[in-house]
Design a protein around this motif. Structure first.
Motif, PDB file in Angstrom:
ATOM      1  N   ARG A 243       0.582  -0.654   0.010  1.00 52.95           N
ATOM      2  CA  ARG A 243      -0.379  -0.187   0.000  1.00 52.95           C
ATOM      3  C   ARG A 243       0.808   1.096   0.288  1.00 52.95           C
ATOM      4  O   ARG A 243       2.207   1.176   1.031  1.00 52.95           O
ATOM      5  CB  ARG A 243      -1.063  -0.045   1.222  1.00 52.95           C
ATOM      6  CG  ARG A 243      -2.158  -0.901   1.332  1.00 52.95           C
ATOM      7  CD  ARG A 243      -3.602  -0.034   0.357  1.00 52.95           C
ATOM      8  NE  ARG A 243      -3.960  -0.796  -0.740  1.00 52.95           N
ATOM      9  CZ  ARG A 243      -5.047  -1.730   0.128  1.00 52.95           C
ATOM     10  NH1 ARG A 243      -5.269  -1.214   1.054  1.00 52.95           N
ATOM     11  NH2 ARG A 243      -5.641  -2.068  -0.822  1.00 52.95           N
ATOM     12  N   ALA A 244       0.375   1.913  -0.764  1.00 55.50           N
ATOM     13  CA  ALA A 244       1.389   3.243  -0.907  1.00 55.50           C
ATOM     14  C   ALA A 244       0.556   4.119   0.189  1.00 55.50           C
ATOM     15  O   ALA A 244      -0.295   5.005   0.577  1.00 55.50           O
ATOM     16  CB  ALA A 244       1.333   4.644  -2.271  1.00 55.50           C
ATOM     17  N   ALA A 245       1.174   3.782   1.317  1.00 54.12           N
ATOM     18  CA  ALA A 245       0.716   4.444   2.375  1.00 54.12           C
ATOM     19  C   ALA A 245       1.089   6.811   2.439  1.00 54.12           C
ATOM     20  O   ALA A 245       1.495   6.541   1.580  1.00 54.12           O
ATOM     21  CB  ALA A 245       1.194   3.566   3.093  1.00 54.12           C
TER      22      ALA A 245
ATOM     23  N   ARG B   9      -9.304   8.301   5.235  1.00 59.55           N
ATOM     24  CA  ARG B   9      -7.205   8.689   4.899  1.00 59.55           C
ATOM     25  C   ARG B   9      -7.263   7.564   3.970  1.00 59.55           C
ATOM     26  O   ARG B   9      -6.498   7.511   2.922  1.00 59.55           O
ATOM     27  CB  ARG B   9      -6.141   8.318   5.709  1.00 59.55           C
ATOM     28  CG  ARG B   9      -5.176   8.270   5.569  1.00 59.55           C
ATOM     29  CD  ARG B   9      -4.816   9.205   6.794  1.00 59.55           C
ATOM     30  NE  ARG B   9      -3.037   7.962   6.765  1.00 59.55           N
ATOM     31  CZ  ARG B   9      -1.918   9.111   7.586  1.00 59.55           C
ATOM     32  NH1 ARG B   9      -2.830   9.324   8.841  1.00 59.55           N
ATOM     33  NH2 ARG B   9      -1.006   8.268   7.736  1.00 59.55           N
ATOM     34  N   SER B  10      -8.072   6.224   4.411  1.00 58.69           N
ATOM     35  CA  SER B  10      -8.265   5.221   3.215  1.00 58.69           C
ATOM     36  C   SER B  10      -8.291   4.833   2.346  1.00 58.69           C
ATOM     37  O   SER B  10      -8.012   4.577   1.423  1.00 58.69           O
ATOM     38  CB  SER B  10      -8.341   3.753   4.238  1.00 58.69           C
ATOM     39  OG  SER B  10      -8.763   3.937   5.657  1.00 58.69           O
ATOM     40  N   LYS B  11      -9.503   5.596   2.117  1.00 58.12           N
ATOM     41  CA  LYS B  11      -9.282   6.079   0.555  1.00 58.12           C
ATOM     42  C   LYS B  11      -8.565   6.681  -0.177  1.00 58.12           C
ATOM     43  O   LYS B  11      -8.573   6.684  -0.857  1.00 58.12           O
ATOM     44  CB  LYS B  11     -11.622   7.066   0.452  1.00 58.12           C
ATOM     45  CG  LYS B  11     -12.282   5.849   0.999  1.00 58.12           C
ATOM     46  CD  LYS B  11     -13.658   6.071  -0.186  1.00 58.12           C
ATOM     47  CE  LYS B  11     -14.874   4.970   0.311  1.00 58.12           C
ATOM     48  NZ  LYS B  11     -15.644   5.238   0.273  1.00 58.12           N
TER      49      LYS B  11
ATOM     50  N   ILE C 227      -5.728  17.653  -3.354  1.00 59.79           N
ATOM     51  CA  ILE C 227      -6.503  17.027  -4.853  1.00 59.79           C
ATOM     52  C   ILE C 227      -7.430  15.699  -4.704  1.00 59.79           C
ATOM     53  O   ILE C 227      -9.061  15.387  -4.510  1.00 59.79           O
ATOM     54  CB  ILE C 227      -5.701  17.156  -6.023  1.00 59.79           C
ATOM     55  CG1 ILE C 227      -5.227  18.411  -6.803  1.00 59.79           C
ATOM     56  CG2 ILE C 227      -6.952  16.548  -6.758  1.00 59.79           C
ATOM     57  CD1 ILE C 227      -4.766  18.392  -7.784  1.00 59.79           C
ATOM     58  N   ALA C 228      -6.874  14.730  -3.846  1.00 58.94           N
ATOM     59  CA  ALA C 228      -7.595  12.923  -3.437  1.00 58.94           C
ATOM     60  C   ALA C 228      -8.406  13.334  -2.477  1.00 58.94           C
ATOM     61  O   ALA C 228      -9.220  12.842  -2.793  1.00 58.94           O
ATOM     62  CB  ALA C 228      -5.734  12.134  -3.255  1.00 58.94           C
TER      63      ALA C 228
ATOM     64  N   LEU D 294     -19.923   6.648   0.072  1.00 60.89           N
ATOM     65  CA  LEU D 294     -20.184   5.909  -1.776  1.00 60.89           C
ATOM     66  C   LEU D 294     -19.344   4.555  -1.768  1.00 60.89           C
ATOM     67  O   LEU D 294     -17.870   4.962  -0.891  1.00 60.89           O
ATOM     68  CB  LEU D 294     -20.385   6.720  -2.690  1.00 60.89           C
ATOM     69  CG  LEU D 294     -21.940   7.538  -2.462  1.00 60.89           C
ATOM     70  CD1 LEU D 294     -21.535   8.921  -3.563  1.00 60.89           C
ATOM     71  CD2 LEU D 294     -22.546   7.144  -1.662  1.00 60.89           C
ATOM     72  N   ASP D 295     -19.072   3.986  -2.819  1.00 61.14           N
ATOM     73  CA  ASP D 295     -18.055   3.061  -3.596  1.00 61.14           C
ATOM     74  C   ASP D 295     -17.572   4.500  -4.083  1.00 61.14           C
ATOM     75  O   ASP D 295     -17.459   4.811  -5.270  1.00 61.14           O
ATOM     76  CB  ASP D 295     -18.956   2.112  -3.973  1.00 61.14           C
ATOM     77  CG  ASP D 295     -17.725   1.004  -4.066  1.00 61.14           C
ATOM     78  OD1 ASP D 295     -17.029   0.935  -4.480  1.00 61.14           O
ATOM     79  OD2 ASP D 295     -18.425   0.183  -3.900  1.00 61.14           O
ATOM     80  N   LEU D 296     -15.715   3.344  -4.163  1.00 58.78           N
ATOM     81  CA  LEU D 296     -14.644   4.517  -4.963  1.00 58.78           C
ATOM     82  C   LEU D 296     -15.137   3.643  -6.368  1.00 58.78           C
ATOM     83  O   LEU D 296     -14.710   4.649  -7.288  1.00 58.78           O
ATOM     84  CB  LEU D 296     -13.972   3.822  -4.711  1.00 58.78           C
ATOM     85  CG  LEU D 296     -12.575   4.886  -4.891  1.00 58.78           C
ATOM     86  CD1 LEU D 296     -12.656   6.618  -3.893  1.00 58.78           C
ATOM     87  CD2 LEU D 296     -11.197   4.963  -4.109  1.00 58.78           C
ATOM     88  N   ALA D 297     -15.564   3.102  -6.825  1.00 62.63           N
ATOM     89  CA  ALA D 297     -16.022   3.025  -8.136  1.00 62.63           C
ATOM     90  C   ALA D 297     -16.725   3.447  -9.011  1.00 62.63           C
ATOM     91  O   ALA D 297     -17.186   4.207 -10.656  1.00 62.63           O
ATOM     92  CB  ALA D 297     -17.255   1.486  -8.031  1.00 62.63           C
TER      93      ALA D 297
END
Ligand SMILES: [Zn+2]
Length: 250
Positions: free
Chosen positions: A4-6, A34-36, A62-63, A73-76
């Motif tokens: 994971r790119a922490a 943060r996890s998202k 930005i993220a 919601l789903d990141l999808a």
């Protein structure tokens, strides 16, 4: 990628501190955000254009704002595109389109941001930076463009994204259309509005601008358009005005 790119703690804290509207989030929500953000950064490329170097802090800023919309919601919701392009300033989009009469149009811009159906999101960095500070700018470019992206999940942006079963499409459209017409009438009368007058441009912009207000100044939206607030709260599955009120109550 196996690991994971922490996001380093110091970088995370610095980014959050630059986005004061996040103060209404609980610790649990911030951890989930943060996890998202980590997943978002794994899935998307945030690339500089025209000589702009995207720093690690800019990527996280930005993220975070893109992920605020999909916190519950789903990141999808952001599937179907990979790139976020960051310009050093406002930019003139290069695309052209042909209308039904065969006339070729060009958008002359310049733009602070743009979301393309099935394509990238483009952002001017100085406008991203200004938008982080709602108190002074009254706008949030990243939330705006990613609200368009969500709206575009079923094609062109029209102010009505694909709705979950709990929301009646008829009621959504009636509610947002009534608010949009009332807002346009106020703009036509030359009234000052706390909400960006750009929202009167068309129903898609109304949805994007009101999404900015929903997250960055939720109590303003409750005050101005309570019915729209209620629909957006159901749609985004968040109640930021309630959080803001309980924060004030201590
Ligand atoms: Zn827009």
């Amino acid at each position: 990628m196996l690991q994971r790119a922490a996001i380093p703690d110091a970088l995370w804290r610095e980014a959050v501190a630059l986005l004061p509207f996040l103060a209404i989030l609980t610790d649990e929500e911030l951890a989930r955000l943060r996890s998202k953000v980590v997943l978002f950064l794994e899935a998307k490329a945030i690339v500089g254009a025209r000589g702009h170097d995207v720093t690690p802090l800019q990527r996280v800023i930005i993220a975070i704002q893109a992920c605020v919309l999909v916190l519950n919601l789903d990141l999808a919701y952001y599937d179907g595109f990979e790139n976020i392009i960051v310009y050093p300033d406002e930019f003139v989009p290069g695309w052209e389109w042909e209308d039904e009469a065969g006339v070729v149009h060009r958008n002359d811009g310049p733009l602070a941001g743009e979301a393309m159906p099935g394509g990238p999101v483009a952002l001017s960095w100085p406008d991203v930076e200004a938008g982080g500070d709602w108190e002074n700018s009254g706008m949030n470019l990243v939330i705006h463009e990613f609200a368009h992206k969500i709206d575009m999940r079923d094609g062109e942006a029209n102010g009505c994204p694909p709705l979950p079963a709990v929301i009646s499409a008829d009621f959504w459209k009636r509610t947002l259309t009534a608010a949009y017409d009332a807002f346009c009438a106020r703009i036509d009368r030359g009234e000052d509005t706390e909400i960006d007058p750009y929202a009167a441009e068309n129903p898609a912009e109304f949805f994007a601008v009101l999404s900015e207000v929903f997250f960055a100044d939720p109590e303003l939206l409750v005050h101005e358009f309570p019915d729209v607030y209620a629909q957006l709260a159901m749609f985004y599955r968040q109640d930021p005005a309630l959080r803001a009120a309980s924060l004030r109550a201590g």
